[in-house]
Design an enzyme around this catalytic site. Structure first.
Site, PDB file in Angstrom:
ATOM      1  N   TRP A   1      -5.136  12.251   3.015  1.00  0.00           N
ATOM      2  CA  TRP A   1      -5.244  11.014   2.240  1.00  0.00           C
ATOM      3  C   TRP A   1      -4.527   9.883   2.967  1.00  0.00           C
ATOM      4  O   TRP A   1      -4.947   8.742   2.942  1.00  0.00           O
ATOM      5  CB  TRP A   1      -4.691  11.204   0.831  1.00  0.00           C
ATOM      6  CG  TRP A   1      -4.765   9.951   0.020  1.00  0.00           C
ATOM      7  CD1 TRP A   1      -3.725   9.229  -0.477  1.00  0.00           C
ATOM      8  CD2 TRP A   1      -5.957   9.251  -0.386  1.00  0.00           C
ATOM      9  NE1 TRP A   1      -4.192   8.123  -1.152  1.00  0.00           N
ATOM     10  CE2 TRP A   1      -5.557   8.119  -1.112  1.00  0.00           C
ATOM     11  CE3 TRP A   1      -7.316   9.472  -0.194  1.00  0.00           C
ATOM     12  CZ2 TRP A   1      -6.463   7.211  -1.644  1.00  0.00           C
ATOM     13  CZ3 TRP A   1      -8.220   8.567  -0.725  1.00  0.00           C
ATOM     14  CH2 TRP A   1      -7.791   7.454  -1.450  1.00  0.00           C
TER      15      TRP A   1
ATOM     16  N   TYR B   1       1.506   2.920  -2.766  1.00  0.00           N
ATOM     17  CA  TYR B   1       0.317   3.504  -3.390  1.00  0.00           C
ATOM     18  C   TYR B   1       0.725   4.357  -4.602  1.00  0.00           C
ATOM     19  O   TYR B   1       0.152   4.233  -5.684  1.00  0.00           O
ATOM     20  CB  TYR B   1      -0.469   4.337  -2.367  1.00  0.00           C
ATOM     21  CG  TYR B   1      -1.570   5.147  -2.989  1.00  0.00           C
ATOM     22  CD1 TYR B   1      -2.698   4.529  -3.518  1.00  0.00           C
ATOM     23  CD2 TYR B   1      -1.482   6.534  -3.063  1.00  0.00           C
ATOM     24  CE1 TYR B   1      -3.708   5.277  -4.113  1.00  0.00           C
ATOM     25  CE2 TYR B   1      -2.483   7.278  -3.646  1.00  0.00           C
ATOM     26  CZ  TYR B   1      -3.595   6.654  -4.168  1.00  0.00           C
ATOM     27  OH  TYR B   1      -4.574   7.385  -4.772  1.00  0.00           O
TER      28      TYR B   1
ATOM     29  N   GLU C   1     -12.260   8.854  -1.434  1.00  0.00           N
ATOM     30  CA  GLU C   1     -12.064  10.302  -1.586  1.00  0.00           C
ATOM     31  C   GLU C   1     -13.127  11.084  -0.830  1.00  0.00           C
ATOM     32  O   GLU C   1     -12.833  12.122  -0.235  1.00  0.00           O
ATOM     33  CB  GLU C   1     -12.071  10.710  -3.067  1.00  0.00           C
ATOM     34  CG  GLU C   1     -10.930  10.149  -3.888  1.00  0.00           C
ATOM     35  CD  GLU C   1      -9.553  10.677  -3.543  1.00  0.00           C
ATOM     36  OE1 GLU C   1      -9.423  11.623  -2.743  1.00  0.00           O
ATOM     37  OE2 GLU C   1      -8.578  10.140  -4.089  1.00  0.00           O
TER      38      GLU C   1
END
Length: 186
Positions: free
Chosen positions: A48, A18, A40
């Site tokens: 996250w 990522y 988000e």
């Protein structure tokens, strides 16, 4: 030679991939911007990493992040999502995603694209904060405060300044790769 990366991503290969392939790269297409808004907003109050591990489940559950479809989700679809163990089953966040898809389209109509709207807050180009270490990376900035306030005024939900700043980082509106990171040097 081993690549030096931002320290936050060294947890595992998913995080490194990522970081290397997505995080901080400027995104201007509305579809991807919306995907990150969804992810988000679900991350609010969570890590996250948790969201990233469930990303493909979110993609399937939310019709490949198709905001036009999501804007029209029925109560039955909401209940289906609430039964899906592959995503975060938070009713307020699911309902917010539907509202956000509707408001996203209103902003598109007003500005020609959501990208035009959101990138206008940084004059169309990434802000480079030049952080030396992770300690120098802020959780919010004046820009994220202003953008968050405007998104909320337009009716979007789960768009606090911290969430908005994380979105700005993810979509390359800010460059927060630390000084030693190989992507900073590129």
């Amino acid at each position: 030679m081993e690549k030096i990366r931002c320290g936050w991503c060294e947890k595992d290969d998913l995080y490194r991939k990522y970081h290397d392939e997505e995080w901080g790269k400027p995104i201007f297409d509305d579809e991807t911007i919306f995907e990150f808004l969804v992810l988000e907003s679900f991350q609010a109050g969570l890590s996250w990493y948790t969201i990233l591990t469930k990303r493909e489940n979110f993609r399937k559950a939310f019709d490949n992040f198709d905001y036009k479809k999501i804007a029209g989700y029925s109560d039955e679809k909401v209940e289906e999502l609430m039964q899906n163990p592959g995503i975060i089953r938070n009713r307020l966040k699911v309902l917010a995603t539907i509202t956000n898809a509707q408001k996203f389209q209103e902003i598109q109509q007003e500005f020609g694209s959501f990208s035009n709207y959101i990138w206008g807050f940084v004059d169309g180009k990434p802000i480079d904060n030049n952080p030396k270490t992770l300690k120098d990376v802020p959780a919010t900035t004046e820009v994220s405060d202003v953008l968050s306030k405007d998104l909320k005024k337009r009716g979007l939900k789960f768009m606090g300044s911290t969430v908005v700043y994380a979105h700005m980082q993810a979509t390359g509106m800010v460059n927060d790769h630390v000084e030693d990171c190989y992507l900073r040097k590129r």
